[in-house]
Design an enzyme around this catalytic site. Sequence first.
Site, PDB file in Angstrom:
ATOM      1  N   CYS A   8      -2.346   9.584   2.374  1.00 29.31           N
ATOM      2  CA  CYS A   8      -2.008   8.886   1.124  1.00 29.31           C
ATOM      3  C   CYS A   8      -3.075   9.129   0.062  1.00 29.31           C
ATOM      4  O   CYS A   8      -2.766   9.264  -1.117  1.00 29.31           O
ATOM      5  CB  CYS A   8      -1.838   7.403   1.366  1.00 29.31           C
ATOM      6  SG  CYS A   8      -3.210   6.661   2.262  1.00 29.31           S
ATOM      7  N   GLU A  50       0.871  -1.191   0.000  1.00 39.28           N
ATOM      8  CA  GLU A  50       0.000   0.000   0.000  1.00 39.28           C
ATOM      9  C   GLU A  50       0.899   1.230   0.000  1.00 39.28           C
ATOM     10  O   GLU A  50       1.534   1.527   1.013  1.00 39.28           O
ATOM     11  CB  GLU A  50      -0.888   0.009   1.255  1.00 39.28           C
ATOM     12  CG  GLU A  50      -1.785  -1.194   1.422  1.00 39.28           C
ATOM     13  CD  GLU A  50      -2.964  -1.180   0.458  1.00 39.28           C
ATOM     14  OE1 GLU A  50      -3.192  -0.162  -0.219  1.00 39.28           O
ATOM     15  OE2 GLU A  50      -3.653  -2.205   0.370  1.00 39.28           O
TER      16      GLU A  50
HETATM   17  P1  NAD Z   1       8.458   5.051   4.284  1.00 36.27           P
HETATM   18  O1  NAD Z   1       8.431   4.246   3.051  1.00 36.27           O
HETATM   19  O2  NAD Z   1       9.571   5.988   4.494  1.00 36.27           O
HETATM   20  O3  NAD Z   1       8.452   4.101   5.581  1.00 36.27           O
HETATM   21  C1  NAD Z   1       7.406   3.192   5.820  1.00 36.27           C
HETATM   22  C2  NAD Z   1       7.914   2.114   6.757  1.00 36.27           C
HETATM   23  O4  NAD Z   1       8.895   1.338   6.081  1.00 36.27           O
HETATM   24  C3  NAD Z   1       8.591   2.624   8.033  1.00 36.27           C
HETATM   25  O5  NAD Z   1       8.184   1.819   9.108  1.00 36.27           O
HETATM   26  C4  NAD Z   1      10.058   2.439   7.728  1.00 36.27           C
HETATM   27  O6  NAD Z   1      10.867   2.274   8.861  1.00 36.27           O
HETATM   28  C5  NAD Z   1      10.034   1.169   6.907  1.00 36.27           C
HETATM   29  N1  NAD Z   1      11.190   0.965   6.034  1.00 36.27           N
HETATM   30  C6  NAD Z   1      12.062   1.877   5.552  1.00 36.27           C
HETATM   31  N2  NAD Z   1      12.978   1.277   4.756  1.00 36.27           N
HETATM   32  C7  NAD Z   1      12.672  -0.043   4.731  1.00 36.27           C
HETATM   33  C8  NAD Z   1      13.232  -1.170   4.067  1.00 36.27           C
HETATM   34  N3  NAD Z   1      14.288  -1.071   3.264  1.00 36.27           N
HETATM   35  N4  NAD Z   1      12.638  -2.360   4.240  1.00 36.27           N
HETATM   36  C9  NAD Z   1      11.540  -2.496   5.029  1.00 36.27           C
HETATM   37  N5  NAD Z   1      10.971  -1.454   5.688  1.00 36.27           N
HETATM   38  C10 NAD Z   1      11.536  -0.240   5.536  1.00 36.27           C
HETATM   39  O7  NAD Z   1       7.054   5.780   4.335  1.00 36.27           O
HETATM   40  P2  NAD Z   1       6.534   6.849   5.400  1.00 36.27           P
HETATM   41  O8  NAD Z   1       7.219   8.147   5.162  1.00 36.27           O
HETATM   42  O9  NAD Z   1       6.579   6.281   6.768  1.00 36.27           O
HETATM   43  O10 NAD Z   1       4.999   6.978   5.006  1.00 36.27           O
HETATM   44  C11 NAD Z   1       4.522   7.880   4.068  1.00 36.27           C
HETATM   45  C12 NAD Z   1       4.152   7.166   2.792  1.00 36.27           C
HETATM   46  O11 NAD Z   1       3.179   6.154   3.080  1.00 36.27           O
HETATM   47  C13 NAD Z   1       3.492   8.075   1.776  1.00 36.27           C
HETATM   48  O12 NAD Z   1       3.991   7.796   0.500  1.00 36.27           O
HETATM   49  C14 NAD Z   1       2.023   7.685   1.871  1.00 36.27           C
HETATM   50  O13 NAD Z   1       1.290   7.973   0.713  1.00 36.27           O
HETATM   51  C15 NAD Z   1       2.118   6.235   2.152  1.00 36.27           C
HETATM   52  N6  NAD Z   1       0.875   5.721   2.751  1.00 36.27           N
HETATM   53  C16 NAD Z   1       0.107   4.868   2.021  1.00 36.27           C
HETATM   54  C17 NAD Z   1      -1.083   4.394   2.549  1.00 36.27           C
HETATM   55  C18 NAD Z   1      -1.949   3.430   1.788  1.00 36.27           C
HETATM   56  O14 NAD Z   1      -2.773   2.776   2.406  1.00 36.27           O
HETATM   57  N7  NAD Z   1      -1.797   3.296   0.484  1.00 36.27           N
HETATM   58  C19 NAD Z   1      -1.471   4.801   3.817  1.00 36.27           C
HETATM   59  C20 NAD Z   1      -0.670   5.668   4.528  1.00 36.27           C
HETATM   60  C21 NAD Z   1       0.518   6.114   3.986  1.00 36.27           C
END
Ligand code: NAD
Length: 500
Positions: free
Chosen positions: A277, A243
């Site tokens: 998002c 997601e």
């Molecule tokens: P991010 O991708 O920076 O981090 C998300 C999570 O992934 C964090 O817990 C982070 O520690 C972890 N992470 C980072 N690198 C990783 C790796 N290499 N392997 C595994 N995990 C790793 O995202 P964010 O800044 O926390 O969130 C914002 C983003 O989330 C925006 O793009 C937003 O649109 C999206 N979002 C999507 C939805 C949806 O349902 N589609 C909902 C909420 C947020």
Amino acid sequence: MTVTDARPTDSATTFDSLNPATGAVVGTFPIHTADDVTAAVERARPAATWWKELGYAGRKQRLRAWRSIIANRMEEFAELIHRENGKPVYDAIGELSLVVEHLDWASGHAKKTLGRRSVSSGLLAMNNSASLEYVPYGVVGVIGPWNYPVHTPMGSISYALAAGNAVVFKPSEYTPLIGKWLVDTFAEVVPEKPVLQLITGFGPTGAALCTSGVDKLAFTGSTATGKKVMAACAADLTPVVIECGGKDAFIVASDADLDAAAEAAVWGGLSNAGQTCAGVERVYAVASVYDEFVAKVTERAGKVRGGGDDDANYGPITMPSQIDIISRHIDDALANGGRAVVGGRESVQAPFVQPVVLVDVPETSSAITEETFGPTITIAKVRDEAEAVKLANDSVYGLGAAVFSAKKGRDIADQLSSGCVSINSAITYAMVPELPFGGVRDSGFGRIHGEDGLREFAWPKSVTSVRFNSPLKVTTFDHKPNMGQTVIRMVKARWGRGAK
Ligand code: NAD
């Protein structure tokens, strides 16, 4: 004041979670190593078996008790969310109201959606009974973001637990205390086994979860990280639900109620400081209503204010590095012919960003092509609804969308290639537990919420059972010599008499 990303050094074993509005430390958490993550997954295995054996009724009772704890202690939890994520208490309460609705729905619908049921065995296997059921994967890893730090990961956690899985949850490094509150309150209703566990840390901890032997991985976050998660999971063929972000379009048709459209666009674009998002990022308004619509949005958005006080409409930018992206998009829009009708570059006052409404922004600008994730809205004038649809669909993202129209809403919605659409409102689909939520293209794949969301966390198991011996024994080397002719006659009689 400026809150910066205080990443610990490589040798650190803990990290601080900071209040994004004040910089105050709200909690200190371990940076879990790959060994810690593997140990958590190993602890989860027997817990998963025990949880599965509790059955639908046993799990429903526990999950509904958890739902009640979250509901009863809403004020306490909302205050904690406010402190760690920054969003106003009012917004945190709204988020929690969604969480309890979904938790209740998932626990109440798991048996009907996933439980064993008979299906027709069809003509060829008519001497068999046939049944289908959905079996929990076992241990599900959930990696969450910080923007809706409860509702978003709970879209996976609630449904995975209701389906009968144990969960190892890694919240965002910006919201570990919120994750801990969830895991601690779950343990109050399930004290026997570690069915829901917390691991904390940064990207490497999340990466370790992907390769820890979990049976399924549910990721919510940015598209860039989603690709890394999928690549890591590919090594062991671990299934994933991804997601990711969006750049959601909002279409204002010629027959739209412009007051309602302006209210929804401003709320959908600016609430949660635009860190949604499925938030409204790009508006396409038909020429005949464009000027009036822009005037209404300008008036409304001009009254909205971000801040850390109780009267603010939204809070700070939770992740400090996002400030640079928001600034870059505003700069790019203005440098390429865009105009700010509300706010401008001066609206970026870290950790807060005041509302920015941009018009005349070229479609090639990063303010249009990339996810901004800030309290900014672009409004473009389009010839007609067809052009609005074309531009709305012309995006690498395809998460949500909104349409405002008195008579053409459904028709326009049908032409939009996004996972969710709301007609005459913004983001409403996320409130409906029965509707699957998710996107297409760079917004990801797989679904949370609804029946699809439950099935995402269980694999279909198909079983046939012989009821009586068939007079037509086909699946044997000892079939009658004329069996081929019999099958030809049967198939022709059944399917060969011209298409109907
Ligand atoms: P991010 O991708 O920076 O981090 C998300 C999570 O992934 C964090 O817990 C982070 O520690 C972890 N992470 C980072 N690198 C990783 C790796 N290499 N392997 C595994 N995990 C790793 O995202 P964010 O800044 O926390 O969130 C914002 C983003 O989330 C925006 O793009 C937003 O649109 C999206 N979002 C999507 C939805 C949806 O349902 N589609 C909902 C909420 C947020």
